[in-house]
Write a protein that holds these residues in place. Structure first.
Motif, mmCIF file in Angstrom:
data_model
loop_
_atom_site.group_PDB
_atom_site.id
_atom_site.type_symbol
_atom_site.label_atom_id
_atom_site.label_comp_id
_atom_site.label_asym_id
_atom_site.label_seq_id
_atom_site.Cartn_x
_atom_site.Cartn_y
_atom_site.Cartn_z
ATOM 1 N N ALA A 1 -35.342 19.235 -71.161
ATOM 2 C CA ALA A 1 -36.788 19.494 -71.178
ATOM 3 C C ALA A 1 -37.149 20.539 -72.219
ATOM 4 C CB ALA A 1 -37.254 19.944 -69.791
ATOM 5 N N SER B 1 -44.333 26.018 -73.637
ATOM 6 C CA SER B 1 -44.462 24.997 -72.602
ATOM 7 C C SER B 1 -43.239 24.089 -72.648
ATOM 8 C CB SER B 1 -45.729 24.170 -72.790
ATOM 9 O OG SER B 1 -45.686 23.443 -74.013
ATOM 10 N N GLU C 1 -45.823 13.713 -72.031
ATOM 11 C CA GLU C 1 -44.380 13.633 -72.234
ATOM 12 C C GLU C 1 -43.642 13.975 -70.940
ATOM 13 O OE1 GLU C 1 -43.968 16.466 -75.307
ATOM 14 O OE2 GLU C 1 -45.046 15.284 -76.778
ATOM 15 N N GLY C 2 -42.473 13.394 -70.778
ATOM 16 C CA GLY C 2 -41.713 13.661 -69.575
ATOM 17 C C GLY C 2 -42.143 12.745 -68.445
ATOM 18 N N SER D 1 -49.411 16.655 -69.298
ATOM 19 C CA SER D 1 -48.687 16.343 -70.524
ATOM 20 C C SER D 1 -48.341 14.866 -70.536
ATOM 21 C CB SER D 1 -47.401 17.172 -70.611
ATOM 22 O OG SER D 1 -46.573 16.717 -71.660
ATOM 23 N N GLY E 1 -38.180 18.805 -75.466
ATOM 24 C CA GLY E 1 -39.595 18.736 -75.121
ATOM 25 C C GLY E 1 -40.314 20.070 -75.115
ATOM 26 N N LYS F 1 -40.781 17.850 -81.311
ATOM 27 C CA LYS F 1 -40.419 17.371 -79.976
ATOM 28 C C LYS F 1 -39.969 15.920 -80.053
ATOM 29 C CE LYS F 1 -44.303 18.656 -77.924
ATOM 30 N NZ LYS F 1 -45.240 18.913 -76.787
ATOM 31 N N PRO G 1 -39.729 13.276 -77.206
ATOM 32 C CA PRO G 1 -39.878 12.885 -75.789
ATOM 33 C C PRO G 1 -39.001 11.690 -75.408
ATOM 34 C CG PRO G 1 -41.824 12.282 -77.087
ATOM 35 C CD PRO G 1 -40.988 13.167 -77.958
ATOM 36 N N ARG H 1 -39.071 18.234 -65.173
ATOM 37 C CA ARG H 1 -38.316 17.009 -64.939
ATOM 38 C C ARG H 1 -38.142 16.769 -63.439
ATOM 39 N NH1 ARG H 1 -35.082 15.522 -68.929
ATOM 40 N NH2 ARG H 1 -35.286 13.488 -67.941
ATOM 41 N N TRP I 1 -46.229 16.517 -66.357
ATOM 42 C CA TRP I 1 -46.721 17.884 -66.300
ATOM 43 C C TRP I 1 -45.796 18.816 -67.073
ATOM 44 C CZ3 TRP I 1 -51.430 18.651 -64.306
ATOM 45 C CH2 TRP I 1 -51.920 17.667 -63.438
ATOM 46 N N ASP I 2 -46.410 19.799 -67.741
ATOM 47 C CA ASP I 2 -45.675 20.875 -68.394
ATOM 48 C C ASP I 2 -45.875 22.173 -67.626
ATOM 49 O OD1 ASP I 2 -44.818 19.269 -70.454
ATOM 50 O OD2 ASP I 2 -45.979 20.278 -72.021
ATOM 51 N N PRO J 1 -41.707 20.344 -70.330
ATOM 52 C CA PRO J 1 -41.955 19.390 -69.238
ATOM 53 C C PRO J 1 -41.169 19.731 -67.974
ATOM 54 C CG PRO J 1 -41.389 18.262 -71.290
ATOM 55 C CD PRO J 1 -41.071 19.701 -71.491
#
Length: 320
Positions: A235, A215, A78-79, A76, A239, A312, A314, A219, A83-84, A217
Motif C-alpha cells: 500500500a 496518504s 485505488e486499492g 480513493s 500506492g 503510484k 495501483p 488494504r 479508501w486512503d 490505501p
C-alpha cells in the motif's frame, strides 16, 4: 533550533495518554478490549481477542505520533477498499521518528518478537535513531503501541516500565496484529514515517522538514500475518504518496524528491510478499530503500519551487 526549544515543552506521552483515555471511554464503540494487568498496567486490545475497527486504527495512529498528527480517511479510486488514510503533521521529526517509528524490538520469554512504537520510546531512548532528536520528554505516564502476532505479556510490561523509569500502573500498552482492521489502518498511516526514515539514506537533515502530508490505501485485513504484511507494505510502496515542505535550497529539494520514492530500490517491481520470501523472511536481506512511498513531492519553502518524482502503481494493489 527554535523548533527544538518549542518541542521541549511538550509532553508527548501526556498528549498520547489523553487520546488513550478517550479510546477507553469509547471502547465498546471501537470494538477494543481494555483490561488491567497484574501490576496495574493498562492493556488495550485493538485486534487480538477483540475485533477492532478502522476507527480504532485511525485513533491508534494519532496516539502513535504522540498526538502530533491529524489522521483521517479520504475516498480513493485505488486499492480494493476504496479508501486512503490521510496523515498531516507540522512536527514530522517528532511525530514520525521520535514517536511513530517502530524501532523498539521487544522479546518475550516465549521468543515472540514484538515491535514497539509511540512516545514511550522517547522516555526509554534505547534507539540510535533518537540520538539526533533534541526533545527532552518528561512524563509520569508512558504510552507504547505493540505490534505482533501475540499480545504483550507481563515480562514485556515490566521491561518497558523499567526502561521508561515509571511504575507499571502508569504504563499503557496498546496492541494489535498487522492483519486486523485496526492494524491495516494504522500501518497505512505510517506513509509519512517511511519517507522520514529514508531521509537518512539520502543524507538529508530530518529537522529541515517543516510540514508533511501523506496518504496510502487501506488494504483488506487478513488472518495470515505474511499476507497481511505484504498487503500493508505494498500500500505504501506502490500506492503511497507524500508532500514534504522543506527548508534549504531548490537543488537540495529536488535531490530529495529524486532520492525518496520506493522505485529507487533494487527490490522495487515485485510485491512485498515476493521480496520478503526471496529474503528468506529476513528483513535485513531487503533493501531498506524499498520502505518508502511511491510518489514524493517536495516544496522548498523559501522559493516556493516544487519537485516530484516516482509514480503510484495501483495495479500492484491486488489482494494476493
Amino acid at each position: 533550533m527554535t523548533q527544538d526549544r518549542r518541542s521541549s515543552r511538550l509532553s508527548l506521552n501526556e498528549r498520547a495518554a489523553a487520546l488513550v483515555d478517550r479510546m477507553i471511554a469509547d471502547a465498546a464503540l471501537l470494538r477494543v478490549g481494555v483490561r488491567i494487568g497484574t501490576e496495574g498496567e493498562t492493556l488495550v486490545d485493538c485486534g487480538h481477542r477483540s475485533r477492532g475497527s478502522t476507527e480504532a486504527g485511525l485513533r491508534l495512529a494519532r496516539i502513535a505520533t504522540g498526538g502530533l498528527a491529524e489522521v483521517s480517511m479520504a475516498a480513493s479510486p485505488e486499492g480494493s477498499m476504496g479508501w486512503d488514510v490521510l496523515v498531516r503533521t507540522s512536527q514530522p521529526l517528532l511525530a514520525c521518528l521520535g514517536c511513530q517509528y517502530a524501532g523498539w524490538h521487544l522479546k518475550s520469554p516465549t521468543g515472540a518478537v514484538l515491535m514497539g512504537s509511540g512516545p514511550a520510546r522517547l522516555l526509554a531512548r534505547h534507539e540510535a535513531i533518537l540520538d539526533g532528536i533534541a526533545h527532552h520528554e518528561v512524563a509520569d505516564r508512558a504510552v507504547l503501541l505493540v505490534e505482533g502476532d501475540a499480545p504483550p505479556d507481563c515480562a514485556i510490561a515490566q521491561s518497558v516500565a523499567e526502561a521508561c523509569g515509571i511504575a507499571r500502573d502508569r504504563l499503557v500498552l496498546l496492541h494489535s496484529p498487522t492483519g486486523s482492521l485496526t492494524g491495516m489502518t494504522q500501518v497505512a498511516a505510517r506513509v509519512v514515517e517511511c519517507a522520514m526514515q529514508k531521509l537518512r539514506l539520502a543524507e538529508f537533515p530530518p529537522d529541515a522538514i517543516i510540514e508533511a502530508t501523506g496518504s496510502a490505501p487501506i488494504r483488506p485485513p487478513h488472518p495470515d500475518t505474511r499476507i497481511a504484511m505484504g498487503r500493508a507494505n505494498d500500500a505504501i510502496i506502490y500506492g503511497g504518496q507524500v508532500h514534504l515542505v522543506v527548508e534549504g535550497s531548490d537543488d537540495e529539494a529536488q535531490r530529495l524528491a529524486t532520492a525518496l520514492p520506493s522505485s529507487t530500490s533494487s527490490d522495487w517491481g515485485r510485491s512485498f510478499a515476493q521480496v520478503y520470501e526471496a529474503a528468506g523472511g529476513d528483513f535485513s536481506g531487503i533493501d531498506s530503500g524499498l520502505f518508502s512511498p511511491a510518489l514524493v513531492t517536495v516544496t522548498a519553502v523559501e522559493s516556493g519551487e516544487t519537485f516530484s518524482a516516482g509514480r503510484k502503481q495501483p495495479e500492484w494493489l491486488t489482494d494476493h
